[in-house]
Design a protein around this motif. Sequence first.
Motif, PDB file in Angstrom:
ATOM      1  N   ALA A   1      20.254  72.800  67.723  1.00 15.58           N
ATOM      2  CA  ALA A   1      20.521  73.263  66.360  1.00 15.58           C
ATOM      3  C   ALA A   1      19.935  72.266  65.369  1.00 15.58           C
ATOM      4  O   ALA A   1      19.771  71.084  65.670  1.00 15.58           O
ATOM      5  N   ASP A   2      19.637  72.746  64.184  1.00 12.77           N
ATOM      6  CA  ASP A   2      19.051  71.876  63.160  1.00 12.77           C
ATOM      7  C   ASP A   2      20.095  71.383  62.173  1.00 12.77           C
ATOM      8  O   ASP A   2      19.823  71.235  60.985  1.00 12.77           O
ATOM      9  N   GLN A   3      21.294  71.132  62.668  1.00 14.39           N
ATOM     10  CA  GLN A   3      22.365  70.603  61.839  1.00 14.39           C
ATOM     11  C   GLN A   3      22.478  69.099  62.039  1.00 14.39           C
ATOM     12  O   GLN A   3      22.483  68.622  63.175  1.00 14.39           O
ATOM     13  N   PRO A   4      22.576  68.327  60.958  1.00 13.87           N
ATOM     14  CA  PRO A   4      22.693  66.875  61.111  1.00 13.87           C
ATOM     15  C   PRO A   4      23.915  66.503  61.944  1.00 13.87           C
ATOM     16  O   PRO A   4      24.951  67.177  61.905  1.00 13.87           O
ATOM     17  N   LEU A   5      23.793  65.438  62.685  1.00  9.14           N
ATOM     18  CA  LEU A   5      24.913  64.928  63.463  1.00  9.14           C
ATOM     19  C   LEU A   5      25.901  64.220  62.552  1.00  9.14           C
ATOM     20  O   LEU A   5      25.600  63.894  61.404  1.00  9.14           O
ATOM     21  N   THR A   6      27.086  63.980  63.072  1.00 10.44           N
ATOM     22  CA  THR A   6      28.097  63.207  62.357  1.00 10.44           C
ATOM     23  C   THR A   6      28.136  61.792  62.930  1.00 10.44           C
ATOM     24  O   THR A   6      27.543  61.510  63.980  1.00 10.44           O
ATOM     25  N   VAL A   7      28.866  60.917  62.257  1.00 11.99           N
ATOM     26  CA  VAL A   7      29.022  59.568  62.787  1.00 11.99           C
ATOM     27  C   VAL A   7      29.731  59.612  64.136  1.00 11.99           C
ATOM     28  O   VAL A   7      29.396  58.848  65.056  1.00 11.99           O
ATOM     29  N   GLN A   8      30.705  60.513  64.296  1.00 12.63           N
ATOM     30  CA  GLN A   8      31.375  60.646  65.589  1.00 12.63           C
ATOM     31  C   GLN A   8      30.393  61.090  66.670  1.00 12.63           C
ATOM     32  O   GLN A   8      30.485  60.650  67.825  1.00 12.63           O
ATOM     33  N   ASP A   9      29.432  61.946  66.319  1.00  9.42           N
ATOM     34  CA  ASP A   9      28.393  62.327  67.276  1.00  9.42           C
ATOM     35  C   ASP A   9      27.574  61.106  67.696  1.00  9.42           C
ATOM     36  O   ASP A   9      27.204  60.966  68.866  1.00  9.42           O
ATOM     37  N   VAL A  10      27.285  60.241  66.748  1.00  9.17           N
ATOM     38  CA  VAL A  10      26.533  59.022  67.057  1.00  9.17           C
ATOM     39  C   VAL A  10      27.346  58.127  67.991  1.00  9.17           C
ATOM     40  O   VAL A  10      26.803  57.552  68.943  1.00  9.17           O
ATOM     41  N   VAL A  11      28.645  58.017  67.729  1.00  6.77           N
ATOM     42  CA  VAL A  11      29.523  57.258  68.625  1.00  6.77           C
ATOM     43  C   VAL A  11      29.486  57.860  70.027  1.00  6.77           C
ATOM     44  O   VAL A  11      29.371  57.137  71.030  1.00  6.77           O
ATOM     45  N   THR A  12      29.566  59.182  70.118  1.00  5.95           N
ATOM     46  CA  THR A  12      29.525  59.862  71.413  1.00  5.95           C
ATOM     47  C   THR A  12      28.217  59.574  72.140  1.00  5.95           C
ATOM     48  O   THR A  12      28.208  59.268  73.344  1.00  5.95           O
ATOM     49  N   TYR A  13      27.126  59.660  71.409  1.00  6.04           N
ATOM     50  CA  TYR A  13      25.805  59.386  72.002  1.00  6.04           C
ATOM     51  C   TYR A  13      25.710  57.955  72.512  1.00  6.04           C
ATOM     52  O   TYR A  13      25.272  57.705  73.651  1.00  6.04           O
ATOM     53  N   LEU A  14      26.105  56.999  71.684  1.00  5.72           N
ATOM     54  CA  LEU A  14      25.984  55.591  72.072  1.00  5.72           C
ATOM     55  C   LEU A  14      26.926  55.233  73.222  1.00  5.72           C
ATOM     56  O   LEU A  14      26.567  54.451  74.108  1.00  5.72           O
TER      57      LEU A  14
ATOM     58  N   GLY B   1      34.820  50.204  61.577  1.00  7.82           N
ATOM     59  CA  GLY B   1      36.084  50.923  61.627  1.00  7.82           C
ATOM     60  C   GLY B   1      36.204  51.993  62.691  1.00  7.82           C
ATOM     61  O   GLY B   1      37.172  52.752  62.700  1.00  7.82           O
ATOM     62  N   HIS B   2      35.226  52.060  63.611  1.00  9.73           N
ATOM     63  CA  HIS B   2      35.237  53.116  64.638  1.00  9.73           C
ATOM     64  C   HIS B   2      35.660  52.590  66.007  1.00  9.73           C
ATOM     65  O   HIS B   2      35.397  53.234  67.030  1.00  9.73           O
ATOM     66  N   GLY B   3      36.333  51.452  66.031  1.00  6.83           N
ATOM     67  CA  GLY B   3      36.668  50.811  67.295  1.00  6.83           C
ATOM     68  C   GLY B   3      37.490  51.666  68.235  1.00  6.83           C
ATOM     69  O   GLY B   3      37.196  51.756  69.432  1.00  6.83           O
ATOM     70  N   ARG B   4      38.543  52.294  67.721  1.00  2.00           N
ATOM     71  CA  ARG B   4      39.405  53.101  68.595  1.00  2.00           C
ATOM     72  C   ARG B   4      38.654  54.292  69.169  1.00  2.00           C
ATOM     73  O   ARG B   4      38.792  54.618  70.360  1.00  2.00           O
ATOM     74  N   ALA B   5      37.874  54.952  68.331  1.00  2.00           N
ATOM     75  CA  ALA B   5      37.101  56.103  68.813  1.00  2.00           C
ATOM     76  C   ALA B   5      36.098  55.662  69.871  1.00  2.00           C
ATOM     77  O   ALA B   5      35.874  56.373  70.865  1.00  2.00           O
ATOM     78  N   ILE B   6      35.501  54.504  69.674  1.00  2.00           N
ATOM     79  CA  ILE B   6      34.522  53.993  70.635  1.00  2.00           C
ATOM     80  C   ILE B   6      35.190  53.721  71.975  1.00  2.00           C
ATOM     81  O   ILE B   6      34.689  54.150  73.029  1.00  2.00           O
ATOM     82  N   GLN B   7      36.315  53.024  71.982  1.00  2.00           N
ATOM     83  CA  GLN B   7      36.985  52.712  73.239  1.00  2.00           C
ATOM     84  C   GLN B   7      37.470  53.965  73.950  1.00  2.00           C
ATOM     85  O   GLN B   7      37.360  54.074  75.182  1.00  2.00           O
ATOM     86  N   ARG B   8      37.997  54.907  73.195  1.00  2.00           N
ATOM     87  CA  ARG B   8      38.456  56.158  73.799  1.00  2.00           C
ATOM     88  C   ARG B   8      37.294  56.918  74.442  1.00  2.00           C
ATOM     89  O   ARG B   8      37.394  57.425  75.571  1.00  2.00           O
TER      90      ARG B   8
END
Length: 262
Positions: A106-119, A175-182
Motif C-alpha cells: 500500500a502507498d500509505q506512510p508507516l507510523t512510528v510504531q511500524d518503524v519500531v516493529t520493523y527494527l 519514549g518508545h522503550g516499552r513498545a520496543i521491549q514488548r
Amino acid sequence: MLSAKSLFQEILDDDESFRLFCSIAASGESQGGWENARIAALVPPDQRDLAPKIARHGADEDKHGRIFDALLKKRGLQPVPVPPDADYTMLLERAGIGLAHDRLRADQPLTVQDVVTYLAHSRVTEQRASEQMELLRKHFADHPDIGRAVRMISHDEDNHLAYCHEELLRLARAGHGRAIQRTLRECALTEIRVHRDVSLAVMSHMGRILGWSRPKAALLAAGVHAVYAGERLAGWHRMVSLTMPERRDALGGPATPAPEFA
C-alpha cells in the motif's frame, strides 16, 4: 563425527544440496531487499533520516541474493524453487512477525510504531543471520569457492545488527522503550520457533538429497530440538538485549559493491 563444519562441507560438496542451500539463501535475501526498499519509501516524515539507512540495508540484502545466485552460476547450477516449509521469511510473515506485505504494498506512510516493529523484527533476525555467518566464517573464510562471499556477507550482517541496536536505542530514548521491549520479546519467541521448524524442514530435504541414514537424520533432528529448547528456556534473551554497538552509523554510507560476484 558430526559437526557444523562436516555437515556444511557435505552440503557444499554435492551439487544438488548446494543448489538447494543457495536457492533458499538467495530467495530470503532478495525478499529482505524488497521489504527494506518498500519500508524506506514509506517511513513517516519524522523518521526520514532513517530512509537512506533502510535503503542501504535493502541494497545489501539484494547484493547477498546476487552473490548466492553467482555461486550457483559458478558451478553451472540453476536455482530451484524454495520448499514452502523451508521459506523462513514467508513463515515469519505468516506468524505475524514484522510488517505484513499487504501493508508494504500500500502507498500509505508507516507510523512510528511500524518503524519500531520493523527494527525489532530486524534486530532479532539479524542476530540469527550474524551468528550463522560467523559460524560459516569460522570454518570457511579461506575456502577457495565460497570464502570471499562468506566474509563479505558476514561483515554486512554484523553492520545490520549494529544498526538495529543503535536505532532502537535512539527510539527508546524518544519514549518508545516499552513498545520496543514488548515487540522484541514477541519477535524473538516466534522467531526461535520458526527457525526450529525451518531447520527441521531443511535437514529433511538435505537428508533425502544426500541419502542420510535414519540414525543420522534422527540425531540431527534431536540437535535442532535441543537448540530450540535452550533458546526457549533462556537463549532468546540475547535477541532482545540492546547495547550501543562499537560500529556506530554502520549503514550511514552507500552499499559496498560486489563486482566480483555480480
